[in-house]
Design an enzyme around this catalytic site. Structure first.
Site, PDB file in Angstrom:
ATOM      1  N   GLU A 288      67.260 -28.272  50.720  1.00 24.94           N
ATOM      2  CA  GLU A 288      67.233 -29.401  49.790  1.00 24.94           C
ATOM      3  C   GLU A 288      66.732 -30.678  50.473  1.00 24.94           C
ATOM      4  O   GLU A 288      67.396 -31.718  50.447  1.00 24.94           O
ATOM      5  CB  GLU A 288      68.611 -29.607  49.145  1.00 24.94           C
ATOM      6  CG  GLU A 288      69.043 -28.389  48.334  1.00 24.94           C
ATOM      7  CD  GLU A 288      70.336 -28.563  47.561  1.00 24.94           C
ATOM      8  OE1 GLU A 288      71.227 -29.281  48.035  1.00 24.94           O
ATOM      9  OE2 GLU A 288      70.442 -27.952  46.477  1.00 24.94           O
ATOM     10  N   ARG A 321      74.647 -23.866  58.008  1.00 24.50           N
ATOM     11  CA  ARG A 321      74.753 -23.399  56.613  1.00 24.50           C
ATOM     12  C   ARG A 321      73.547 -22.565  56.183  1.00 24.50           C
ATOM     13  O   ARG A 321      72.411 -22.860  56.565  1.00 24.50           O
ATOM     14  CB  ARG A 321      74.947 -24.589  55.674  1.00 24.50           C
ATOM     15  CG  ARG A 321      76.266 -25.313  55.944  1.00 24.50           C
ATOM     16  CD  ARG A 321      76.430 -26.536  55.075  1.00 24.50           C
ATOM     17  NE  ARG A 321      76.910 -26.249  53.743  1.00 24.50           N
ATOM     18  CZ  ARG A 321      76.288 -26.632  52.640  1.00 24.50           C
ATOM     19  NH1 ARG A 321      75.132 -27.280  52.694  1.00 24.50           N
ATOM     20  NH2 ARG A 321      76.816 -26.379  51.464  1.00 24.50           N
ATOM     21  N   ASP A 367      74.931 -20.969  43.556  1.00 21.40           N
ATOM     22  CA  ASP A 367      75.585 -22.219  43.899  1.00 21.40           C
ATOM     23  C   ASP A 367      76.890 -22.412  43.134  1.00 21.40           C
ATOM     24  O   ASP A 367      76.948 -23.259  42.240  1.00 21.40           O
ATOM     25  CB  ASP A 367      74.622 -23.383  43.611  1.00 21.40           C
ATOM     26  CG  ASP A 367      75.064 -24.680  44.266  1.00 21.40           C
ATOM     27  OD1 ASP A 367      75.997 -24.641  45.091  1.00 21.40           O
ATOM     28  OD2 ASP A 367      74.478 -25.729  43.955  1.00 21.40           O
ATOM     29  N   GLU A 395      82.526 -28.630  40.826  1.00 20.24           N
ATOM     30  CA  GLU A 395      81.217 -29.116  40.382  1.00 20.24           C
ATOM     31  C   GLU A 395      80.734 -28.410  39.115  1.00 20.24           C
ATOM     32  O   GLU A 395      80.279 -29.047  38.176  1.00 20.24           O
ATOM     33  CB  GLU A 395      80.191 -28.928  41.514  1.00 20.24           C
ATOM     34  CG  GLU A 395      78.784 -29.336  41.111  1.00 20.24           C
ATOM     35  CD  GLU A 395      77.788 -29.247  42.264  1.00 20.24           C
ATOM     36  OE1 GLU A 395      78.175 -28.883  43.386  1.00 20.24           O
ATOM     37  OE2 GLU A 395      76.600 -29.552  42.027  1.00 20.24           O
ATOM     38  N   GLU A 513      85.199 -19.686  31.749  1.00 21.17           N
ATOM     39  CA  GLU A 513      84.021 -18.811  31.732  1.00 21.17           C
ATOM     40  C   GLU A 513      83.620 -18.462  30.294  1.00 21.17           C
ATOM     41  O   GLU A 513      82.435 -18.405  29.962  1.00 21.17           O
ATOM     42  CB  GLU A 513      84.319 -17.528  32.520  1.00 21.17           C
ATOM     43  CG  GLU A 513      83.132 -16.583  32.588  1.00 21.17           C
ATOM     44  CD  GLU A 513      83.383 -15.354  33.461  1.00 21.17           C
ATOM     45  OE1 GLU A 513      84.553 -15.077  33.799  1.00 21.17           O
ATOM     46  OE2 GLU A 513      82.395 -14.682  33.815  1.00 21.17           O
TER      47      GLU A 513
HETATM   48  C1  GCU Z   1      74.902 -28.157  45.509  1.00 24.89           C
HETATM   49  C2  GCU Z   1      75.294 -29.551  45.180  1.00 24.89           C
HETATM   50  C3  GCU Z   1      74.724 -30.537  46.137  1.00 24.89           C
HETATM   51  C4  GCU Z   1      75.029 -30.112  47.568  1.00 24.89           C
HETATM   52  C5  GCU Z   1      74.552 -28.712  47.809  1.00 24.89           C
HETATM   53  C6  GCU Z   1      74.956 -28.160  49.165  1.00 24.89           C
HETATM   54  O1  GCU Z   1      73.557 -27.951  45.224  1.00 24.89           O
HETATM   55  O2  GCU Z   1      74.884 -29.865  43.863  1.00 24.89           O
HETATM   56  O3  GCU Z   1      75.292 -31.786  45.857  1.00 24.89           O
HETATM   57  O4  GCU Z   1      74.449 -30.978  48.478  1.00 24.89           O
HETATM   58  O5  GCU Z   1      75.130 -27.865  46.864  1.00 24.89           O
HETATM   59  O6  GCU Z   1      75.851 -27.329  49.208  1.00 24.89           O
HETATM   60  O7  GCU Z   1      74.378 -28.516  50.180  1.00 24.89           O
END
Ligand code: GCU
Length: 681
Positions: A288, A321, A367, A395, A513
């Site tokens: 990301e 990670r 996720d 989330e 769910e």
């Molecule tokens: C999800 C989440 C993000 C977070 C990411 C992660 O996508 O929405 O806010 O940064 O997980 O685990 O790195």
């Protein structure tokens, strides 16, 4: 009332009766000989707990029956006399032995370390708080998982990424807070649940947080580590892979560049100077838009090993990670499959990581959706340390406005059989290191706390935080047992309260769910903040999160023959079952297959009828949660009662919104009527 601040350390007054008498008989006197700050914290906890639950004064002077607490080598003669050598030998560094010994006139709690003793004291307080007898105790208890970790996604400006319980209590205005009292209470809560590691900053490490490992912040970070230390918790930091370039010090962050390697070594020395028991780094790299080794044509092992080398001589570890995928996908491209990504990236690197590197793998391939299959990376890595990552923060499961007790979900994941090494190769045995014999292993989760008075926003979300710790300590505890402990410790032992809250918790995941995205397909939420229904919210996005609904059908084809081939990342019968339209479990059908709305499930219903039924029932059951809760009005303090009532009201309304949007969307797409002719718009 404390508004929920004391959480499961509220120590509610216990009812009078024979157990109460038993407790009073043994617990009023405590013998402690060690000055160590952790032992003293245990003593303080004991006093607070006993004085509150039994409404008596605890003395350390009086004669008669007593509780003796201390380390085996700490010089407490009672402790030494009660435990035999072979018992002592079974107690690990964080575990304890506990024994009721009438001849010695005491219940002894012994540990090989002060942290073990503290865990033993929390254990006995928990037994008492849940009305268990204490006159025949004789056991050795060790945590099953080595690393039992909480990851904070807190930013130093005080915001919390995916935080649903207010702002950070670690930071304010780009500084670490001065007053550490709340952090101390947090450490108590975490320690009592069994946590031994906490990373205090967001995995997305922004500009200021990059400096946490520099003199600008280290002294303050070290103050927090000092508080954690008392409670047997090691502090970790998330670091920025491009850290060496941050203040123009170096021109590259290439992990094979000698200057870069030296930079990290110097950093490590600096950190351990300030924090001798520093845990290590958590790293989100090439994920990301975060920097990472890919920029330099290097791989994850190159990146992780460089950091690992810097930390090794200090006993530190790197938690790297595996949440790595292409977040700039073209939605028209049906071949790229985000679900495949973690496995495709990391499986080829198995065996290439230093042995103080741990890969952190999210429970599912996407996720933290309400329903996903287990990540196929579990089972695929035979020569690599690994921890599983859960998300306590809700989330995608109602953001702590809806109740969603996640322990049953986590249990299901932990009990999943990967078939990686013989017949029975459960995720929990991969995660605890026993299947492959790893040096490091364990379980981590994203925190759900903030500066709201009750920590978690929704009071019932505290059960997830407590439950995560307990499950990490002992994955064999059931979701029911954990719920029932949490309820007694938080609300007291009224069986009506316990019965009702337990049902609410245990039904809640299934209810959530039912009225959200169906049959494992996931997403269908509003982009960015991720709250509330939006069926096509991510359908034409770059994030790799699609459901492909059209007028005929829905679902993602991840089969080998016609789809993305993701199903083949599983082993043996798992791969076969998921790949087969006939054998794929209903709840994951749309994760693995694209089917017509008229496809008949194992339940006997068509997909479209299932969607309608689940959503009508789910919304109705959400409303019933509120009715159930109302039955507790006279039995709880008003403040606690009202907090939860408010949230359950919101949930009931919002569940209807979910129901109507999902049902209407699929009715309009498919043109197929609900056989029960209920209102669809
Ligand atoms: C999800 C989440 C993000 C977070 C990411 C992660 O996508 O929405 O806010 O940064 O997980 O685990 O790195």
């Amino acid at each position: 009332s404390d508004s929920g601040y004391n959480a499961w350390l509220s120590y509610p007054v216990l009812p009078h009766g024979s157990l109460y008498d038993q407790y009073v008989k043994w617990c009023g006197t405590v013998k402690v000989t060690e000055e160590n700050e952790t032992i003293q914290a245990a003593l303080q906890e004991w006093r607070q707990g006993i004085e509150s639950m039994l409404d008596i004064k605890v003395s350390s002077e009086s004669e008669g029956l007593c509780i003796a607490i201390g380390t085996f080598q700490g010089g407490n003669a009672v402790i030494r006399s009660v435990f035999a050598e072979d018992t002592i030998a079974k107690v690990g560094s964080e575990g304890f032995a506990i024994r009721t010994r009438a001849e010695a006139g005491c219940i002894a709690i012994g540990g090989s370390t002060p942290a073990g003793v503290l865990h033993g004291v929390f254990h006995l307080l928990r037994l008492i708080g849940s009305l268990s007898p204490i006159e025949q105790l004789d056991e050795v208890v060790n945590p099953v998982n080595g690393l039992r970790m909480i990851n904070h996604w807190d930013n130093v400006d005080g915001s919390v990424e995916r935080g649903y319980a207010g702002r950070s209590f670690f930071y304010e205005n780009n500084r670490i807070v001065d007053d550490l009292e709340r952090i101390r209470d947090y450490a108590r809560l975490m320690s009592s649940a069994g946590i031994n590691a906490i990373s205090i900053n967001n995995v997305n490490v922004h500009e200021w947080e990059t400096l946490f490992i520099s003199p600008a912040y280290l002294p303050d970070v070290s103050r927090i580590a000092g508080v954690f230390r008392v409670y047997g918790i090691r502090l970790f930091l998330s670091v920025n892979f491009a850290g060496p370039m941050h203040e123009g010090e170096l021109e590259t962050a290439d992990p094979l560049d000698p200057g870069v390697r030296q930079w990290w070594k110097n950093k490590a020395a600096e950190i351990y100077e300030a924090i001798p028991d520093f845990g290590g780094f958590v790293v989100k790299a090439d994920s990301e838009n975060r920097p990472g080794p890919f920029t330099y044509g290097r791989d994850h092992a190159d990146g992780a090993n460089m950091l690992a080398e810097a930390l090794e001589s200090f006993g530190g570890i790197v938690i790297w990670r595996c949440f790595v995928y292409n977040c700039k996908q073209d939605w028209r491209d049906r071949k790229t499959d985000r679900a495949r990504a973690a496995y495709d990236h990391f499986k080829p690197l198995d065996g290439k990581f230093n042995d103080n590197v741990i890969l952190q793998i999210k429970n599912g391939p996407m996720d933290f959706q309400v329903r996903e299959p287990v990540s196929p990376l579990f089972g695929a890595l035979e020569r690599t340390n690994q921890v599983i990552e859960f998300q306590i923060a809700q989330e995608y499961t109602g953001q702590q406005r809806h109740v969603c007790y996640l322990v049953p979900q986590w249990k299901e994941v932990m009990e999943f059989n990967t078939h990686a090494k013989g017949e029975t190769s459960l995720v929990k045995h991969i995660v605890d290191g026993s299947l492959w014999g790893n040096r490091y292993s364990g379980i981590a989760a994203v925190s759900n706390v903030g500066n709201n008075k009750n920590w978690t926003g929704h009071l019932l979300a505290q059960a997830n935080l407590y439950g995560f710790g307990r499950l990490a300590w002992n994955p064999d505890l059931s979701a029911e047992e954990i719920a029932s402990e949490w309820i007694s410790l938080t609300f007291g032992t009224d069986p009506v309260v316990s019965g009702t809250i337990s049902r609410i918790l245990l039904d809640s995941w299934n209810i959530y769910e039912s009225y959200t995205a169906p049959l494992g397909v996931g997403w269908m939420i509003n982009p960015e903040h991720h709250y509330g229904p939006n069926v096509d919210g991510y359908e034409y996005s770059q994030w790799g999160t699609y459901h492909y609904a059209d007028h005929q059908g829905i679902g993602v084809d991840r089969t080998v023959q016609t789809g993305t081939g993701y199903s083949a990342q599983y082993i043996g019968s798992n791969a076969e079952h998921y790949d087969s339209l006939e054998d794929c479990p209903d709840e994951l059908l749309l994760f693995f297959h694209h089917v017509p709305y008229t496809h008949v499930l194992h339940s006997g219903k068509t997909v479209i009828q299932h969607i309608y039924d689940a959503h009508f029932e789910g919304a109705e059951r959400a409303a019933e949660l509120l009715t159930m809760w109302s039955g507790l009005k006279e039995r709880l303090t008003e403040d606690l009662y009202v907090q939860v009532e408010d949230r359950l009201q919101e949930q009931a309304g919002h569940a209807k919104e979910w129901r109507d949007q999902i049902n209407s969307y699929f009715y309009r797409k498919s043109g197929i009527e609900d056989i029960n002719m209920r209102s669809i718009y």
